[in-house]
Design an enzyme around this catalytic site. Structure first.
Site, PDB file in Angstrom:
ATOM      1  N   ILE B  34      -1.495  -5.423   3.760  1.00  0.00           N
ATOM      2  CA  ILE B  34      -1.109  -6.787   3.397  1.00  0.00           C
ATOM      3  C   ILE B  34      -2.344  -7.638   3.091  1.00  0.00           C
ATOM      4  CG2 ILE B  34       0.124  -8.868   4.124  1.00  0.00           C
ATOM      5  CD1 ILE B  34       2.012  -6.552   3.748  1.00  0.00           C
ATOM      6  N   ASP B  53     -13.871  -6.322   7.010  1.00  0.00           N
ATOM      7  CA  ASP B  53     -13.177  -5.220   7.664  1.00  0.00           C
ATOM      8  C   ASP B  53     -14.204  -4.266   8.254  1.00  0.00           C
ATOM      9  OD1 ASP B  53     -10.006  -4.013   7.021  1.00  0.00           O
ATOM     10  OD2 ASP B  53     -11.471  -2.799   8.097  1.00  0.00           O
ATOM     11  N   ARG B 178       5.218 -12.629   4.381  1.00  0.00           N
ATOM     12  CA  ARG B 178       6.586 -12.114   4.483  1.00  0.00           C
ATOM     13  C   ARG B 178       6.963 -11.344   3.229  1.00  0.00           C
ATOM     14  NH1 ARG B 178      10.898 -16.807   4.418  1.00  0.00           N
ATOM     15  NH2 ARG B 178      10.259 -18.022   2.650  1.00  0.00           N
ATOM     16  N   VAL B 179       6.057 -10.417   2.921  1.00  0.00           N
ATOM     17  CA  VAL B 179       6.234  -9.634   1.714  1.00  0.00           C
ATOM     18  C   VAL B 179       6.669  -8.224   2.078  1.00  0.00           C
ATOM     19  CG1 VAL B 179       4.542 -10.972   0.437  1.00  0.00           C
ATOM     20  CG2 VAL B 179       3.792  -9.018   1.805  1.00  0.00           C
ATOM     21  N   LYS B 232       9.185 -16.349  11.053  1.00  0.00           N
ATOM     22  CA  LYS B 232       8.878 -14.993  10.592  1.00  0.00           C
ATOM     23  C   LYS B 232       9.571 -13.949  11.458  1.00  0.00           C
ATOM     24  CE  LYS B 232       7.498 -11.384   8.708  1.00  0.00           C
ATOM     25  NZ  LYS B 232       6.241 -10.720   8.565  1.00  0.00           N
ATOM     26  N   ARG B 239      17.062  -8.380  10.546  1.00  0.00           N
ATOM     27  CA  ARG B 239      17.117  -7.076   9.903  1.00  0.00           C
ATOM     28  C   ARG B 239      17.323  -5.953  10.913  1.00  0.00           C
ATOM     29  NH1 ARG B 239      16.587  -4.908   5.220  1.00  0.00           N
ATOM     30  NH2 ARG B 239      15.405  -3.003   5.270  1.00  0.00           N
ATOM     31  N   GLY B 283      11.350   2.412  10.955  1.00  0.00           N
ATOM     32  CA  GLY B 283       9.929   2.649  11.186  1.00  0.00           C
ATOM     33  C   GLY B 283       9.095   1.433  10.852  1.00  0.00           C
ATOM     34  N   CYS B 286       6.513  -3.505  11.727  1.00  0.00           N
ATOM     35  CA  CYS B 286       7.075  -4.857  11.863  1.00  0.00           C
ATOM     36  C   CYS B 286       8.315  -4.841  12.750  1.00  0.00           C
ATOM     37  CB  CYS B 286       7.434  -5.426  10.498  1.00  0.00           C
ATOM     38  SG  CYS B 286       6.021  -5.530   9.393  1.00  0.00           S
ATOM     39  N   ARG B 361       3.712   4.925   9.035  1.00  0.00           N
ATOM     40  CA  ARG B 361       3.576   4.353  10.373  1.00  0.00           C
ATOM     41  C   ARG B 361       4.960   4.215  11.015  1.00  0.00           C
ATOM     42  NH1 ARG B 361       0.164  -0.889   8.850  1.00  0.00           N
ATOM     43  NH2 ARG B 361       1.626  -0.788   7.109  1.00  0.00           N
ATOM     44  N   ARG B 446      20.798   9.349   4.339  1.00  0.00           N
ATOM     45  CA  ARG B 446      20.641   8.150   3.498  1.00  0.00           C
ATOM     46  C   ARG B 446      21.612   8.119   2.320  1.00  0.00           C
ATOM     47  NH1 ARG B 446      16.976   4.596   6.265  1.00  0.00           N
ATOM     48  NH2 ARG B 446      15.518   5.939   7.367  1.00  0.00           N
TER      49      ARG B 446
END
Lengths: 473, 473
Positions: B34, B53, B178-179, B232, B239, B283, B286, B361, B446
């Site tokens: 992000i 970083d 919030r992407v 957020k 979700r 997964g 978030c 992740r 799925r």
């Protein structure tokens, strides 16, 4: 009444012609708030409709008196009244009336009662139709029911009492009503596609052709009766669970001093976020039933299935919400050091379970009022702008009034319970002026008061609400 | 690098001019997936950006090698590579680099770990910024955090280590990213408004002016840091809860023989219905964290608050989903009377936790593979089309491969775990041809296989899936 043509048969061309020429006589069994909408939609599209209801005399009286009580939607009232005696007839469920119909659209209550699904009315109706139906007719159930009900109950009763075979001699279909009262006619005729399903291909064909004539958005086929039944329930359970989530998040927000309503509005600017509105409780006859329909059905297959858990906990949260509102009011009164509950006047704003409609079935406001009564409060009033008369006695010495000022005057507690648009005109100053009390508690269950202002130094006002922390003004 | 002008000050005109003239030097702290998007958005709009970083050397190497591993979004990679050395610089967190910046945009991991919120990286970053920041700079946190974190941790560390006062000497803001990875650049620059909040009016003004320059949909002000932080989290919790509901409803559907996916699609034609997709697990970094941020915070105020219950149960449901998929596979193998787990080859399709992106992740596929290993299965392969190399060793003798045929060949069990679009091209026949096995189990997590067909009489294929009952083909 109509020529004794066969509607449901393999002669599809004839079926379509009969629909096109409006030669199909439609029976709507159950002229409740949704049944009346379905009847008016078929009338609107030129069909002849017989409404069948045990309350026939009451309904006819309302039609003749042009009473608003007939239906809350203007368009529905207008159509029913104008068509009455010409294309629209109301009858009691008599054999000769039943046997005359080509299509039976059944919208009767199926509810969760005393820990089981009460299908008694549906059974009764299915029996009387079965006893009197002709070969070549079509049965359509629209009530929300546990998956399997159309097949196991209606089909079974129809076959048993008619001696005929479903699919062969008559059609069996399921097509859930999924409209929202207050704009139900529009939802049905213009806004949503209609979901249809049949016990066999021919039943599906019949119900599809029929509804394609009435519903502008067209129909969607479900692959089985059970799929269509399940579909309707999950729409409702989605809503119930999301209201429970909203109630929970609102409580967390009020604990940490965030205004939930502000956060909700911001969050929902992300297009995949559809956080619902919290409130003082979930009412009506739909959402409180559907979760139990699914839970009890799941238990038939897997007694302790994890799959029930989230639905169950959501239902518990929503059904406890009125009780929690009462606890908040008592918390607030403690903060104001008001102990003499007997002399506290409480004005609850809104009796309907949803804003801008009149429907008091399962109203959280009534539950809140009763619970307050149990706690020793004696002066409890409920304001409801959509009452058809001035006052309504709700029992337990709880009275609903149409007069807003009467409700607020002299009140120490104002609880906004329904989001009727008119309450947006209220502000702290106006409430204070009407109430004329030195100590006041305002509990806003629906985020109706947008601006908080200090009225005067001498009035002690405590303001709080669902999703809002307490604030002294 | 830039002239030592003061950015954050009461001279708003100067602030706006500096932004307009791109004289503000932007530091992005944390160049993860992000952070890289935010850096590229500011570069895209003409700002000079320093990415900070600890993995500086790796990042520079990837840029120089034009490696796809730099970022999965083409536009982000392109911007970073083209700007590198001109407007874009990558540095380790060194004092002289930090002190040169006007704006600190911090996007570092804050995670739920061992029953507490791990803010150690945020603390470390806040300390080093505090030690080196100049008067007149602006600190913006973008990581998702429990409400109160910006104020209690970042503000506190910045003040303590700088000796300056937040709001007075430097600005403190919170603006949640919030992407959605895979289209994050577009989300940020074109699709969503940006939520901003500040510790005081001036901080809010500063972050608002800055982001108004970058985000086409503009900014939305939250009334407090905590409101923005809360906002957020509730997007994510909405979700998570709705995926748990979908998993539950899918299980009920499979119990009663209804295809959940069909019902879901039908239900969602009603405009207020947004039923989510079930799957093999949730997964990412978030959704599995946010519920705990809220639960643990609620518990600070009300140890056993009912308000946690639905969020907690949803999290439990989702985190148990991979285990349930394993149980279904074993159930299916029992039905096929396959007992010799050692010789069963299992091909799991999809390693990423979400379709059409590469992000492993918290991948449910890895959890499923490990759990299968524990049950005695020894030949477990995972197919992942977005691997940057041919194979990836995941430990526990589990290998991911880019080669779909290699994965399916000789497999008795095919589990579709990720909804990568390419799997839509698979059908029963194709799988059967690749696998060449006489007894096969296909478990579709799925809803990727649309048509079920009988391949040949000699092959025994058992098909099932999340929200689907078992079917012998």
């Amino acid at each position: 009444m109509n020529a004794r043509e066969i509607f449901y048969s393999k002669d599809l061309e004839n079926m379509r012609r009969m629909i096109k020429d409006r030669k199909v006589l439609i029976g709507v069994i159950g002229l409740g708030s949704i049944g009346a909408v379905v009847a008016s939609a078929f009338l609107f599209k030129g069909f002849k409709v017989v409404g069948i209801d045990k309350r026939r005399d009451d309904i006819v009286r309302m039609i003749k008196k042009k009473s608003k009580d007939l239906h809350q939607e203007d368009v529905v009232r207008k159509i029913l009244m104008q068509s009455f005696g010409k294309k629209f007839f109301v009858e009691e469920p008599k054999p000769e009336v039943i046997s005359d119909l080509d299509v039976y659209i059944v919208i009767v209550p199926v509810e969760w009662r005393n820990d089981h699904v009460d299908t008694s009315v549906l059974e009764e109706v299915s029996e009387i139709i079965g006893r009197n139906m002709r070969r070549g007719s079509l049965f359509i159930l629209e009530s929300s029911v546990p998956p399997g009900t159309t097949r196991r109950i209606s089909r079974d009763f129809l076959e048993r009492f008619s001696g005929m075979i479903a699919g062969e001699d008559f059609g069996v279909a399921y097509s859930p009503e999924r409209v929202s009262l207050g704009r139900a006619f529009e939802d049905l005729v213009y806004r949503y596609p209609k979901i249809v399903s049949g016990i066999n291909d021919l039943s599906l064909e019949a119900v599809e052709n029929l509804y394609n004539t009435v519903v502008e958005k067209g129909v969607l086929r479900a692959s089985s009766l059970e799929t269509a039944e399940f579909t309707k329930l999950i729409e409702g359970v989605y809503r119930d669970v999301n209201i429970a989530l909203a109630n929970s998040l609102a409580e967390i927000a009020s604990l940490i001093g965030v205004d939930f309503w502000e956060a909700r509005e911001l969050a929902n600017t992300q297009p995949y976020s559809h956080i619902h509105m919290p409130g003082t409780g979930v009412g009506g006859v739909c959402l409180p039933n559907y979760p139990w329909f699914l839970i009890s059905l799941a238990e038939v297959f897997d007694k302790k299935c994890w799959c029930r858990d989230i639905i169950k906990i959501a239902r518990d949260i929503n059904s406890s919400q009125p009780k929690r509102v009462v606890e908040k009011i008592i918390e607030g009164l403690n903060m104001l050091e008001i102990k003499d509950y007997k002399n506290v006047k409480i004005c609850i704003l809104g009796l309907s379970y949803r804003g801008d409609i009149y429907d008091i079935r399962g109203s959280p406001s009534i539950e809140i009022a009763r619970s307050l009564r149990e706690k020793g409060f004696e002066k409890i009033f409920i304001h409801e702008p959509y009452l058809s008369k001035d006052n309504l006695d709700l029992g337990d010495k709880i009275v609903a009034t149409k007069d807003l000022e009467e409700c607020i005057r002299g009140s120490n507690v104002i609880l906004i319970s329904t989001d009727h648009s008119i309450y947006k005109d209220l502000d702290i100053k106006k409430i204070k002026e009407l109430a004329e009390e030195k100590k006041m508690l305002i509990y806003d269950g629906r985020n109706m008061i947008k601006t908080l202002e200090v009225v005067d130094r001498e009035t002690e006002i405590l303001y709080g609400g669902v999703g809002k922390s307490w604030r002294k003004l």
